[in-house]
Design a protein around this motif. Structure first.
Motif, PDB file in Angstrom:
ATOM      1  N   GLY A  41       0.847  -1.182   0.000  1.00  0.00           N
ATOM      2  CA  GLY A  41       0.000   0.000   0.000  1.00  0.00           C
ATOM      3  C   GLY A  41       0.884   1.233   0.000  1.00  0.00           C
ATOM      4  O   GLY A  41       1.788   1.361   0.833  1.00  0.00           O
ATOM      5  N   VAL A  42       0.654   2.124  -0.951  1.00  0.00           N
ATOM      6  CA  VAL A  42       1.446   3.346  -1.087  1.00  0.00           C
ATOM      7  C   VAL A  42       0.572   4.524  -0.642  1.00  0.00           C
ATOM      8  O   VAL A  42      -0.505   4.730  -1.190  1.00  0.00           O
ATOM      9  CB  VAL A  42       1.913   3.554  -2.544  1.00  0.00           C
ATOM     10  N   PRO A  43       1.025   5.293   0.348  1.00  0.00           N
ATOM     11  CA  PRO A  43       0.215   6.440   0.784  1.00  0.00           C
ATOM     12  C   PRO A  43       0.248   7.560  -0.252  1.00  0.00           C
ATOM     13  O   PRO A  43       1.310   7.914  -0.755  1.00  0.00           O
ATOM     14  CB  PRO A  43       0.894   6.874   2.088  1.00  0.00           C
ATOM     15  N   LEU A  44      -0.930   8.043  -0.596  1.00  0.00           N
ATOM     16  CA  LEU A  44      -1.066   9.118  -1.583  1.00  0.00           C
ATOM     17  C   LEU A  44      -2.178  10.058  -1.137  1.00  0.00           C
ATOM     18  O   LEU A  44      -2.772   9.888  -0.081  1.00  0.00           O
ATOM     19  CB  LEU A  44      -1.430   8.541  -2.965  1.00  0.00           C
ATOM     20  N   TRP A  45      -2.481  11.024  -1.986  1.00  0.00           N
ATOM     21  CA  TRP A  45      -3.614  11.913  -1.785  1.00  0.00           C
ATOM     22  C   TRP A  45      -4.626  11.641  -2.871  1.00  0.00           C
ATOM     23  O   TRP A  45      -4.276  11.256  -3.978  1.00  0.00           O
ATOM     24  CB  TRP A  45      -3.173  13.385  -1.871  1.00  0.00           C
ATOM     25  N   GLN A  46      -5.905  11.851  -2.557  1.00  0.00           N
ATOM     26  CA  GLN A  46      -6.946  11.745  -3.563  1.00  0.00           C
ATOM     27  C   GLN A  46      -7.907  12.906  -3.411  1.00  0.00           C
ATOM     28  O   GLN A  46      -7.985  13.518  -2.348  1.00  0.00           O
ATOM     29  CB  GLN A  46      -7.710  10.424  -3.455  1.00  0.00           C
ATOM     30  N   THR A  47      -8.605  13.214  -4.489  1.00  0.00           N
ATOM     31  CA  THR A  47      -9.579  14.286  -4.461  1.00  0.00           C
ATOM     32  C   THR A  47     -10.740  13.878  -3.560  1.00  0.00           C
ATOM     33  O   THR A  47     -11.279  12.785  -3.691  1.00  0.00           O
ATOM     34  CB  THR A  47     -10.104  14.575  -5.876  1.00  0.00           C
ATOM     35  N   ALA A  48     -11.108  14.761  -2.657  1.00  0.00           N
ATOM     36  CA  ALA A  48     -12.201  14.495  -1.728  1.00  0.00           C
ATOM     37  C   ALA A  48     -13.529  14.914  -2.347  1.00  0.00           C
ATOM     38  O   ALA A  48     -13.581  15.818  -3.183  1.00  0.00           O
ATOM     39  CB  ALA A  48     -11.978  15.250  -0.417  1.00  0.00           C
ATOM     40  N   VAL A  49     -14.587  14.244  -1.938  1.00  0.00           N
ATOM     41  CA  VAL A  49     -15.924  14.636  -2.364  1.00  0.00           C
ATOM     42  C   VAL A  49     -16.169  16.053  -1.858  1.00  0.00           C
ATOM     43  O   VAL A  49     -15.921  16.367  -0.705  1.00  0.00           O
ATOM     44  CB  VAL A  49     -16.982  13.664  -1.795  1.00  0.00           C
ATOM     45  N   GLY A  50     -16.605  16.936  -2.739  1.00  0.00           N
ATOM     46  CA  GLY A  50     -16.852  18.320  -2.339  1.00  0.00           C
ATOM     47  C   GLY A  50     -15.632  19.212  -2.470  1.00  0.00           C
ATOM     48  O   GLY A  50     -15.673  20.374  -2.091  1.00  0.00           O
ATOM     49  N   GLY A  51     -14.516  18.672  -2.968  1.00  0.00           N
ATOM     50  CA  GLY A  51     -13.313  19.481  -3.157  1.00  0.00           C
ATOM     51  C   GLY A  51     -12.255  19.188  -2.114  1.00  0.00           C
ATOM     52  O   GLY A  51     -12.502  18.529  -1.115  1.00  0.00           O
ATOM     53  N   GLY A  52     -11.087  19.678  -2.357  1.00  0.00           N
ATOM     54  CA  GLY A  52      -9.968  19.433  -1.454  1.00  0.00           C
ATOM     55  C   GLY A  52      -9.346  18.070  -1.700  1.00  0.00           C
ATOM     56  O   GLY A  52      -9.642  17.389  -2.681  1.00  0.00           O
ATOM     57  N   VAL A  53      -8.479  17.688  -0.799  1.00  0.00           N
ATOM     58  CA  VAL A  53      -7.811  16.395  -0.895  1.00  0.00           C
ATOM     59  C   VAL A  53      -7.872  15.696   0.452  1.00  0.00           C
ATOM     60  O   VAL A  53      -8.054  16.326   1.485  1.00  0.00           O
ATOM     61  CB  VAL A  53      -6.334  16.536  -1.352  1.00  0.00           C
ATOM     62  N   GLU A  54      -7.711  14.371   0.395  1.00  0.00           N
ATOM     63  CA  GLU A  54      -7.692  13.577   1.615  1.00  0.00           C
ATOM     64  C   GLU A  54      -6.675  12.454   1.428  1.00  0.00           C
ATOM     65  O   GLU A  54      -6.365  12.073   0.314  1.00  0.00           O
ATOM     66  CB  GLU A  54      -9.085  13.019   1.913  1.00  0.00           C
ATOM     67  N   PRO A  55      -6.161  11.907   2.528  1.00  0.00           N
ATOM     68  CA  PRO A  55      -5.207  10.813   2.391  1.00  0.00           C
ATOM     69  C   PRO A  55      -5.888   9.568   1.841  1.00  0.00           C
ATOM     70  O   PRO A  55      -7.063   9.318   2.087  1.00  0.00           O
ATOM     71  CB  PRO A  55      -4.705  10.584   3.817  1.00  0.00           C
ATOM     72  N   ALA A  56      -5.121   8.799   1.085  1.00  0.00           N
ATOM     73  CA  ALA A  56      -5.615   7.544   0.514  1.00  0.00           C
ATOM     74  C   ALA A  56      -4.444   6.586   0.402  1.00  0.00           C
ATOM     75  O   ALA A  56      -3.286   6.983   0.548  1.00  0.00           O
ATOM     76  CB  ALA A  56      -6.229   7.790  -0.854  1.00  0.00           C
ATOM     77  N   GLU A  57      -4.751   5.337   0.157  1.00  0.00           N
ATOM     78  CA  GLU A  57      -3.704   4.346  -0.038  1.00  0.00           C
ATOM     79  C   GLU A  57      -3.957   3.623  -1.344  1.00  0.00           C
ATOM     80  O   GLU A  57      -5.053   3.149  -1.593  1.00  0.00           O
ATOM     81  CB  GLU A  57      -3.679   3.341   1.117  1.00  0.00           C
ATOM     82  N   TYR A  58      -2.938   3.564  -2.189  1.00  0.00           N
ATOM     83  CA  TYR A  58      -2.988   2.860  -3.458  1.00  0.00           C
ATOM     84  C   TYR A  58      -2.404   1.476  -3.211  1.00  0.00           C
ATOM     85  O   TYR A  58      -1.280   1.341  -2.742  1.00  0.00           O
ATOM     86  CB  TYR A  58      -2.165   3.628  -4.492  1.00  0.00           C
ATOM     87  N   SER A  59      -3.150   0.436  -3.525  1.00  0.00           N
ATOM     88  CA  SER A  59      -2.701  -0.932  -3.289  1.00  0.00           C
ATOM     89  C   SER A  59      -2.370  -1.603  -4.615  1.00  0.00           C
ATOM     90  O   SER A  59      -3.099  -1.446  -5.590  1.00  0.00           O
ATOM     91  CB  SER A  59      -3.800  -1.715  -2.567  1.00  0.00           C
ATOM     92  N   THR A  60      -1.262  -2.335  -4.656  1.00  0.00           N
ATOM     93  CA  THR A  60      -0.863  -3.052  -5.866  1.00  0.00           C
ATOM     94  C   THR A  60       0.036  -4.218  -5.484  1.00  0.00           C
ATOM     95  O   THR A  60       0.482  -4.325  -4.338  1.00  0.00           O
ATOM     96  CB  THR A  60      -0.150  -2.109  -6.858  1.00  0.00           C
ATOM     97  N   TRP A  61       0.295  -5.093  -6.448  1.00  0.00           N
ATOM     98  CA  TRP A  61       1.203  -6.218  -6.267  1.00  0.00           C
ATOM     99  C   TRP A  61       2.498  -5.927  -7.014  1.00  0.00           C
ATOM    100  O   TRP A  61       2.470  -5.443  -8.146  1.00  0.00           O
ATOM    101  CB  TRP A  61       0.584  -7.494  -6.829  1.00  0.00           C
TER     102      TRP A  61
END
Length: 161
Positions: A41-61
């Motif tokens: 899991g790679v920590p990233l940012w994603q667009t939040a509902v309603g604007g702005g950004v929030e932390p997210a995790e991108y998962s891959t193999w």
């Protein structure tokens, strides 16, 4: 309340030589070929509902070649799923769906909820061949686009990844 799955920090090596320290390693799975794959899991940012950004995790193999352990971090508690002679493969299986009634074809990962009952199984080479045909797309809901499109594009720009 369920316990969170065990994880450990590890370094991810990117294709351009950069390294991202402290991505999360969640599990290891051995393919039928003997190759071990690692779910991170790679920590990233994603667009939040309603604007702005929030932390997210991108998962891959990824493979072991893309990872380096951090000094002093014990990876022994990370779940490992070795293949046994009776294991049934559950990765790298694909479905081709579509090309009926004017619909374009779509390649899905096996088990994708977006595939219809008309989808038929493909091997990885067949899935790549299908994606090379005009009008065929890779599903973005499952792992098909994330896994197959980089393979299909590899070397197309005259450089290797």
């Amino acid at each position: 309340m369920t316990e969170p799955s065990p994880s450990a920090p590890i370094t991810l090596l990117l294709p351009d030589g950069q390294a991202i320290e402290r991505v999360r390693l969640y599990e290891r799975e051995q393919l039928d070929t003997g190759l071990w794959m690692y779910r991170i899991g790679v920590p990233l940012w994603q667009t939040a509902v309603g604007g702005g950004v929030e932390p997210a995790e991108y998962s891959t193999w990824v493979t072991a070649e893309q990872l380096r352990p951090l000094p002093g971090v014990d990876l022994g508690g990370i779940p490992a799923h070795p293949r046994t002679r009776t294991s049934v493969p559950n990765r790298w299986a694909w479905l081709l769906d579509g090309r009926t009634h004017g619909r374009p074809a779509t390649v899905h990962a096996e088990g994708c909820s977006g595939a219809t009952a008309r989808a038929h199984p493909l091997g990885t080479t067949q899935a790549l061949d299908a994606l090379a045909c005009p009008g065929t797309t890779a599903c973005t809901t499952c792992d098909a686009a994330e896994t197959l499109l980089p393979i299909l594009a590899h070397g197309q720009d005259g450089r290797s990844v």
